[in-house]
Design a protein around this motif. Sequence first.
Motif, PDB file in Angstrom:
ATOM      1  N   ASP A  90      -5.925   1.484   0.432  1.00  0.00           N
ATOM      2  CA  ASP A  90      -6.564   0.522   1.331  1.00  0.00           C
ATOM      3  C   ASP A  90      -6.069   0.595   2.770  1.00  0.00           C
ATOM      4  O   ASP A  90      -6.809   0.289   3.699  1.00  0.00           O
ATOM      5  CB  ASP A  90      -6.344  -0.905   0.819  1.00  0.00           C
ATOM      6  CG  ASP A  90      -7.203  -1.218  -0.393  1.00  0.00           C
ATOM      7  OD1 ASP A  90      -8.297  -0.639  -0.501  1.00  0.00           O
ATOM      8  OD2 ASP A  90      -6.780  -2.033  -1.232  1.00  0.00           O
ATOM      9  N   TRP A  91      -4.812   1.007   2.960  1.00  0.00           N
ATOM     10  CA  TRP A  91      -4.216   0.902   4.292  1.00  0.00           C
ATOM     11  C   TRP A  91      -3.730   2.263   4.775  1.00  0.00           C
ATOM     12  O   TRP A  91      -3.383   3.126   3.967  1.00  0.00           O
ATOM     13  CB  TRP A  91      -3.076  -0.121   4.270  1.00  0.00           C
ATOM     14  CG  TRP A  91      -3.498  -1.393   3.610  1.00  0.00           C
ATOM     15  CD1 TRP A  91      -3.030  -1.912   2.438  1.00  0.00           C
ATOM     16  CD2 TRP A  91      -4.536  -2.284   4.041  1.00  0.00           C
ATOM     17  NE1 TRP A  91      -3.678  -3.067   2.129  1.00  0.00           N
ATOM     18  CE2 TRP A  91      -4.622  -3.325   3.097  1.00  0.00           C
ATOM     19  CE3 TRP A  91      -5.392  -2.308   5.142  1.00  0.00           C
ATOM     20  CZ2 TRP A  91      -5.530  -4.368   3.213  1.00  0.00           C
ATOM     21  CZ3 TRP A  91      -6.301  -3.347   5.264  1.00  0.00           C
ATOM     22  CH2 TRP A  91      -6.359  -4.366   4.311  1.00  0.00           C
ATOM     23  N   TYR A 116       1.592   2.200   4.557  1.00  0.00           N
ATOM     24  CA  TYR A 116       1.505   0.746   4.473  1.00  0.00           C
ATOM     25  C   TYR A 116       1.021   0.308   3.100  1.00  0.00           C
ATOM     26  O   TYR A 116       0.132   0.932   2.505  1.00  0.00           O
ATOM     27  CB  TYR A 116       0.565   0.193   5.545  1.00  0.00           C
ATOM     28  CG  TYR A 116       1.083   0.342   6.958  1.00  0.00           C
ATOM     29  CD1 TYR A 116       2.248  -0.297   7.363  1.00  0.00           C
ATOM     30  CD2 TYR A 116       0.410   1.136   7.888  1.00  0.00           C
ATOM     31  CE1 TYR A 116       2.725  -0.159   8.660  1.00  0.00           C
ATOM     32  CE2 TYR A 116       0.878   1.282   9.183  1.00  0.00           C
ATOM     33  CZ  TYR A 116       2.033   0.635   9.567  1.00  0.00           C
ATOM     34  OH  TYR A 116       2.498   0.778  10.847  1.00  0.00           O
ATOM     35  N   ALA A 131      -1.552  -5.543   4.545  1.00  0.00           N
ATOM     36  CA  ALA A 131      -1.843  -5.727   5.969  1.00  0.00           C
ATOM     37  C   ALA A 131      -1.772  -7.205   6.338  1.00  0.00           C
ATOM     38  O   ALA A 131      -1.857  -8.086   5.467  1.00  0.00           O
ATOM     39  CB  ALA A 131      -3.206  -5.145   6.319  1.00  0.00           C
ATOM     40  N   LEU A 140      -4.871  -8.212   2.196  1.00  0.00           N
ATOM     41  CA  LEU A 140      -4.757  -8.592   3.602  1.00  0.00           C
ATOM     42  C   LEU A 140      -4.270 -10.033   3.696  1.00  0.00           C
ATOM     43  O   LEU A 140      -4.902 -10.952   3.161  1.00  0.00           O
ATOM     44  CB  LEU A 140      -6.116  -8.467   4.293  1.00  0.00           C
ATOM     45  CG  LEU A 140      -6.212  -8.996   5.726  1.00  0.00           C
ATOM     46  CD1 LEU A 140      -5.383  -8.144   6.683  1.00  0.00           C
ATOM     47  CD2 LEU A 140      -7.672  -9.047   6.191  1.00  0.00           C
ATOM     48  N   TRP A 156       1.086  -3.633   7.369  1.00  0.00           N
ATOM     49  CA  TRP A 156       0.479  -3.159   8.610  1.00  0.00           C
ATOM     50  C   TRP A 156       0.085  -4.382   9.430  1.00  0.00           C
ATOM     51  O   TRP A 156      -0.831  -5.116   9.060  1.00  0.00           O
ATOM     52  CB  TRP A 156      -0.738  -2.300   8.286  1.00  0.00           C
ATOM     53  CG  TRP A 156      -1.484  -1.766   9.482  1.00  0.00           C
ATOM     54  CD1 TRP A 156      -0.954  -1.350  10.663  1.00  0.00           C
ATOM     55  CD2 TRP A 156      -2.904  -1.572   9.590  1.00  0.00           C
ATOM     56  NE1 TRP A 156      -1.939  -0.916  11.511  1.00  0.00           N
ATOM     57  CE2 TRP A 156      -3.153  -1.042  10.869  1.00  0.00           C
ATOM     58  CE3 TRP A 156      -3.972  -1.799   8.723  1.00  0.00           C
ATOM     59  CZ2 TRP A 156      -4.439  -0.734  11.315  1.00  0.00           C
ATOM     60  CZ3 TRP A 156      -5.246  -1.489   9.155  1.00  0.00           C
ATOM     61  CH2 TRP A 156      -5.480  -0.963  10.436  1.00  0.00           C
ATOM     62  N   THR A 191      -1.800  -5.831  12.301  1.00  0.00           N
ATOM     63  CA  THR A 191      -2.913  -5.244  13.025  1.00  0.00           C
ATOM     64  C   THR A 191      -3.797  -6.314  13.661  1.00  0.00           C
ATOM     65  O   THR A 191      -3.545  -7.517  13.544  1.00  0.00           O
ATOM     66  CB  THR A 191      -3.731  -4.337  12.085  1.00  0.00           C
ATOM     67  OG1 THR A 191      -4.709  -3.636  12.823  1.00  0.00           O
ATOM     68  CG2 THR A 191      -4.411  -5.151  10.988  1.00  0.00           C
ATOM     69  N   LEU A 245      -8.519  -3.270  12.503  1.00  0.00           N
ATOM     70  CA  LEU A 245      -8.841  -3.437  11.086  1.00  0.00           C
ATOM     71  C   LEU A 245     -10.249  -2.936  10.785  1.00  0.00           C
ATOM     72  O   LEU A 245     -10.464  -2.186   9.828  1.00  0.00           O
ATOM     73  CB  LEU A 245      -8.705  -4.906  10.698  1.00  0.00           C
ATOM     74  CG  LEU A 245      -9.016  -5.265   9.240  1.00  0.00           C
ATOM     75  CD1 LEU A 245      -8.050  -4.571   8.295  1.00  0.00           C
ATOM     76  CD2 LEU A 245      -8.974  -6.776   9.045  1.00  0.00           C
ATOM     77  N   TRP A 274     -10.503   0.931  11.116  1.00  0.00           N
ATOM     78  CA  TRP A 274      -9.902   1.599   9.972  1.00  0.00           C
ATOM     79  C   TRP A 274     -10.751   1.405   8.717  1.00  0.00           C
ATOM     80  O   TRP A 274     -11.018   2.353   7.981  1.00  0.00           O
ATOM     81  CB  TRP A 274      -8.484   1.092   9.718  1.00  0.00           C
ATOM     82  CG  TRP A 274      -8.026   1.371   8.320  1.00  0.00           C
ATOM     83  CD1 TRP A 274      -7.913   0.504   7.290  1.00  0.00           C
ATOM     84  CD2 TRP A 274      -7.695   2.659   7.777  1.00  0.00           C
ATOM     85  NE1 TRP A 274      -7.517   1.143   6.143  1.00  0.00           N
ATOM     86  CE2 TRP A 274      -7.369   2.465   6.415  1.00  0.00           C
ATOM     87  CE3 TRP A 274      -7.627   3.943   8.313  1.00  0.00           C
ATOM     88  CZ2 TRP A 274      -6.993   3.514   5.587  1.00  0.00           C
ATOM     89  CZ3 TRP A 274      -7.251   4.994   7.468  1.00  0.00           C
ATOM     90  CH2 TRP A 274      -6.935   4.776   6.137  1.00  0.00           C
ATOM     91  N   TRP A 275     -11.164   0.163   8.451  1.00  0.00           N
ATOM     92  CA  TRP A 275     -11.850  -0.128   7.200  1.00  0.00           C
ATOM     93  C   TRP A 275     -13.184   0.609   7.110  1.00  0.00           C
ATOM     94  O   TRP A 275     -13.568   1.103   6.058  1.00  0.00           O
ATOM     95  CB  TRP A 275     -12.065  -1.632   7.063  1.00  0.00           C
ATOM     96  CG  TRP A 275     -12.320  -2.042   5.641  1.00  0.00           C
ATOM     97  CD1 TRP A 275     -13.504  -2.383   5.088  1.00  0.00           C
ATOM     98  CD2 TRP A 275     -11.348  -2.138   4.592  1.00  0.00           C
ATOM     99  NE1 TRP A 275     -13.344  -2.678   3.764  1.00  0.00           N
ATOM    100  CE2 TRP A 275     -12.037  -2.537   3.430  1.00  0.00           C
ATOM    101  CE3 TRP A 275      -9.972  -1.925   4.519  1.00  0.00           C
ATOM    102  CZ2 TRP A 275     -11.391  -2.734   2.209  1.00  0.00           C
ATOM    103  CZ3 TRP A 275      -9.341  -2.120   3.310  1.00  0.00           C
ATOM    104  CH2 TRP A 275     -10.036  -2.513   2.175  1.00  0.00           C
TER     105      TRP A 275
END
Length: 634
Positions: free
Chosen positions: A301-302, A306, A309, A495, A527, A529, A534, A537-538
């Motif tokens: 996921d990260w 990491y 998050a 998260l 992480w 952020t 976010l 990245w996602w």
Amino acid sequence: MAVKENYKGLRVNYLIIFLSGLVLLFTALLVFLLILKNIYGDYEIREIIPTKENLIKDEKAGKIAILYSRYTENMLPAGSTWLKDNIDTWERFVSNTGYKYDVINDRIIENGEHYGYKIIVLPGSKSLSDRQIIALKKYVENGGSLFVTGGPATFSDEGKWRGWDFFTEVFGLKFNKEIKPEETYKIHTLRGNLPLTAGIPTGYALKIATWDRPIYAEVIEPRTTQVSFWYDFRREAGLVREEIQKSSGIAFGTYGRGRFVWFGFEINSVLGVQKDFVYFEKLFNNSINWLTYNPTAFTKDWPGDYKAALILVPTVDEALGNIKTISSVTGKYNIKPTFFIDPYTALKNKSVVRSLSKNGDIGAIVDIGFLEFPEDTVNKLYDKQTQLSNIAFAQDSIGKIIGKPIKAVMPLYGFYNDFTLQALSNRDIGFLLTDSLTDRSVPEIKIRNNKQIMIITKTARDDYEVIRNYGLTETKFQRYTYEEDVDRLLFEGGLFVFKVHTNYQLQPQYVSVINDVIRYARGKDFWITSLDELKSWWRKKQSLEVRYESRSKRRVAVELTNPSEYDIENAVVEVNLNKKVKNVKISSDMLNTKIPRYEVRKDNQAVIFYIDRMKSHETRSLLIDFENIDENSV
């Protein structure tokens, strides 16, 4: 005569023909073996030659056995179809995996005729004989796999209470309690980034009916891994760390040379909509793969190393001046928060809003209607046009103050509906932060009118709960409460939405707790952020496609594809081989393929690839070759 003489001159050299044939045969054999090696990797000749052993397999080999326990059925009320319905569901799920299966009776196990099966399923088998217990333990100790639901073997074949000894010894779990049927259903949260939850959103919440009395259990041995928990931090009291540990509902592990997967509920108990059943079937299939030593894979996921998050979400309400206290935290950790403020407060305090926009993004708190709770049938959210109008007013008002459009909206009372998403899409707003109970602890991207909206739910207790509701005015208790949620999100891999308000946690005497919690999270490999980082990245992480297949006993093929229009950086892909291996080699069957940096996990059961960069529309075809350590896996 001349013609006859010509014919006599055409002599055939049979030796040359024979030798040439041998050379061609030998060459063809070599080519065939090279093709096999190219496809399947290393192999032994004895595995492919047509011996009697290879041609005539045991009829049980590769099959799954589902126990129809008459001893358990005898304990049910007269006329009950509970066990039959359960078995029918198991047959459907197993059939969907592609495995052949037999429905077996108690005598098969008691007579020792079960050893050839790949997996033995014990669906709700509460009542087993002593002979069955001995035979099943021997089966797993010698390398067999068990797939079990509920509390197996807690009653004898005569229906007398036996206890939890079999459960504890084989599965390394301690029974804690049963869930009362009066609760109707229970939320069951899945951890992310495990072999059993590959491809399922981290923190996914299944709804499980309680009519079968699901079980709370606790992992007590390191050979067993907890996959899920029943504890619901939103509704239940108690110490979070302890309650999660005590409320395992799914676990997997080893016993002797064999394996097991345990569900604390019957598979007929899963409730919900279509996607719930899709994700549950993936959980089921992953469980079968683990029990049969077949691979699973997923993108973590990260980014990088990491494990979870955190985003910081300061909210401006009463005590407006306290917003300045956040600078001591954001400056120290170089954090870019998104400050949320309602448009009326913003219009009265334009200079404050402009100042905040220099240190972070600005989001709008918008009234889109009131619901007291998700199932509220008395109150309702506003109609589509009213929601659009209110969101447009907030966007225009705050946008004029800061000189740029806002990117995020937070509903005043926490809840939203599809009208909200349509309004956000209409106004090109990309973030929705909500208190609605979603089914995961990671972001979810939804598409409306071809525009992406990232939905971020409330994943942890905020200062309204910690200070206002709990009355925790001592900073050490505030800090401990937040840190419990940090640990929970670390356990899930999700998260942490750290939501704080000017009239509570941002008060000068309390703001130091925010600093302490962020430092604690950083020490746990979170992480830290921003919303923009976010989403960037996602979006990329979701685009990375991972396909995999087991080519042979010693080779797994993996294909990584980036079909998006942007490059992907710092992605981590974990391929769980689900068996212990050694001498791992990574190669490719495509020329000029860049082999990413990789490592073999410490337990020798997974290969982790670190993708520094994958260009747009790039594909990498990778081959994982290895030697098996565990002979049961070949």
